[in-house]
Design a protein around this motif. Sequence first.
Motif, PDB file in Angstrom:
ATOM      1  N   ILE A  71     -15.678  -1.015  24.149  1.00 31.61           N
ATOM      2  CA  ILE A  71     -14.799   0.156  24.157  1.00 31.61           C
ATOM      3  C   ILE A  71     -13.736  -0.062  25.223  1.00 31.61           C
ATOM      4  O   ILE A  71     -14.066  -0.268  26.394  1.00 31.61           O
ATOM      5  CB  ILE A  71     -15.588   1.451  24.436  1.00 31.61           C
ATOM      6  N   THR A  72     -12.471  -0.031  24.821  1.00 32.35           N
ATOM      7  CA  THR A  72     -11.375  -0.313  25.737  1.00 32.35           C
ATOM      8  C   THR A  72     -11.089   0.898  26.618  1.00 32.35           C
ATOM      9  O   THR A  72     -11.633   1.988  26.411  1.00 32.35           O
ATOM     10  CB  THR A  72     -10.111  -0.689  24.952  1.00 32.35           C
ATOM     11  N   GLY A  82     -12.630  -4.400  27.860  1.00 28.03           N
ATOM     12  CA  GLY A  82     -13.323  -3.127  27.731  1.00 28.03           C
ATOM     13  C   GLY A  82     -14.767  -3.228  28.158  1.00 28.03           C
ATOM     14  O   GLY A  82     -15.251  -4.286  28.575  1.00 28.03           O
ATOM     15  N   LYS A  83     -15.470  -2.108  28.049  1.00 31.57           N
ATOM     16  CA  LYS A  83     -16.878  -2.044  28.441  1.00 31.57           C
ATOM     17  C   LYS A  83     -17.754  -2.341  27.232  1.00 31.57           C
ATOM     18  O   LYS A  83     -17.538  -1.815  26.138  1.00 31.57           O
ATOM     19  CB  LYS A  83     -17.200  -0.663  29.005  1.00 31.57           C
ATOM     20  N   GLY A 110     -22.850  -2.424  29.232  1.00 33.54           N
ATOM     21  CA  GLY A 110     -22.343  -1.740  30.422  1.00 33.54           C
ATOM     22  C   GLY A 110     -21.366  -2.575  31.220  1.00 33.54           C
ATOM     23  O   GLY A 110     -20.634  -2.029  32.052  1.00 33.54           O
ATOM     24  N   ASP A 111     -21.350  -3.897  30.999  1.00 35.38           N
ATOM     25  CA  ASP A 111     -20.406  -4.765  31.709  1.00 35.38           C
ATOM     26  C   ASP A 111     -18.994  -4.588  31.146  1.00 35.38           C
ATOM     27  O   ASP A 111     -18.811  -4.297  29.963  1.00 35.38           O
ATOM     28  CB  ASP A 111     -20.809  -6.235  31.578  1.00 35.38           C
ATOM     29  N   THR A 112     -18.008  -4.783  32.020  1.00 36.25           N
ATOM     30  CA  THR A 112     -16.608  -4.797  31.589  1.00 36.25           C
ATOM     31  C   THR A 112     -16.175  -6.251  31.454  1.00 36.25           C
ATOM     32  O   THR A 112     -16.246  -7.017  32.415  1.00 36.25           O
ATOM     33  CB  THR A 112     -15.702  -4.075  32.599  1.00 36.25           C
ATOM     34  N   ILE A 113     -15.749  -6.623  30.236  1.00 35.44           N
ATOM     35  CA  ILE A 113     -15.398  -8.015  29.975  1.00 35.44           C
ATOM     36  C   ILE A 113     -13.996  -8.100  29.370  1.00 35.44           C
ATOM     37  O   ILE A 113     -13.464  -7.102  28.862  1.00 35.44           O
ATOM     38  CB  ILE A 113     -16.406  -8.686  29.022  1.00 35.44           C
ATOM     39  N   VAL A 136     -12.481   1.288  19.886  1.00 29.60           N
ATOM     40  CA  VAL A 136     -13.677   0.477  19.632  1.00 29.60           C
ATOM     41  C   VAL A 136     -13.253  -0.853  19.024  1.00 29.60           C
ATOM     42  O   VAL A 136     -12.519  -0.879  18.037  1.00 29.60           O
ATOM     43  CB  VAL A 136     -14.654   1.205  18.691  1.00 29.60           C
ATOM     44  N   VAL A 137     -13.705  -1.943  19.618  1.00 29.28           N
ATOM     45  CA  VAL A 137     -13.373  -3.285  19.134  1.00 29.28           C
ATOM     46  C   VAL A 137     -14.673  -4.042  18.878  1.00 29.28           C
ATOM     47  O   VAL A 137     -15.550  -4.093  19.749  1.00 29.28           O
ATOM     48  CB  VAL A 137     -12.506  -4.058  20.156  1.00 29.28           C
ATOM     49  N   TYR A 138     -14.781  -4.610  17.682  1.00 29.52           N
ATOM     50  CA  TYR A 138     -15.926  -5.451  17.339  1.00 29.52           C
ATOM     51  C   TYR A 138     -15.463  -6.913  17.358  1.00 29.52           C
ATOM     52  O   TYR A 138     -14.540  -7.284  16.642  1.00 29.52           O
ATOM     53  CB  TYR A 138     -16.467  -5.102  15.956  1.00 29.52           C
ATOM     54  N   ILE A 139     -16.116  -7.717  18.171  1.00 26.91           N
ATOM     55  CA  ILE A 139     -15.757  -9.129  18.298  1.00 26.91           C
ATOM     56  C   ILE A 139     -16.919  -9.970  17.776  1.00 26.91           C
ATOM     57  O   ILE A 139     -18.056  -9.794  18.220  1.00 26.91           O
ATOM     58  CB  ILE A 139     -15.449  -9.490  19.759  1.00 26.91           C
TER      59      ILE A 139
END
Length: 253
Positions: free
Chosen positions: A146-147, A133-134, A123-126, A152-155
Amino acid sequence: MINEILSGQYGTYILDYSIKIAIALLILVSGLWFTSFITKTAKKLMIKRHVEITLTNFLGNIIFWTLRVMLFITVVSKLGIETSSFVAILGAAGLAVGLSLQGSLSNFAGGILIILFKPFKVGDTIEVQGEQGKVSEILIFSTKIITATNQVVYIPNGILSNGKIKNYTQLNTRRVDVEILTNYTSDVSSLKEKLYQIAASHPLLLKDSKPEVYINHFTDSNVHFSVRVWTENANHMKVKSDILEQTKDLVDL
């Protein structure tokens, strides 16, 4: 003849091994139930104590598979199979797999660090690695964000645990910084006062904070003002947009 076999050496061997199989099956069935019961109980206790769901699932999986491995070794030993060499083979296989999956193990360790030390939560935006994204989900090997454009971005967690993370929502409040430019023909003192009045009159400012208006720096053709106000995280973009909109007609460029 069957009676002779059963009453002789073979009969004793069959009887002894049948008992071992029965005991092993009893341990297996009860052990399967016990491991599931312990895992479910542990998860319920962690949920009751409000442990984060990612950490709950992770610890639950570790408890489950640790107990299952111990159960397997116990059942094998009850069948009369030597377990020391078997354990050694498992250790060697684990080492070989670990060496071939060093990158994945780094991400696994990073996931543990993130779960334990909580630099961010779901839930945090980083902002990390140039992506903002969140946080949608914290997995064991990667984190899903999610930007703002719904991508959708997987880091990988290894990068996250060792890199710089900017968390925009960990604290409840956030400062809004607005940059205003004007030329040297403007009345700087009057403009500064008007900027302060516009910022101070915004209804979404924190009640115990006051706006700050500074001349930030000069360039060859412009004077740069900085307007700083404090608001709640959810209102950050609205406050910034409103101040920019209201100051549009004040500046001369």
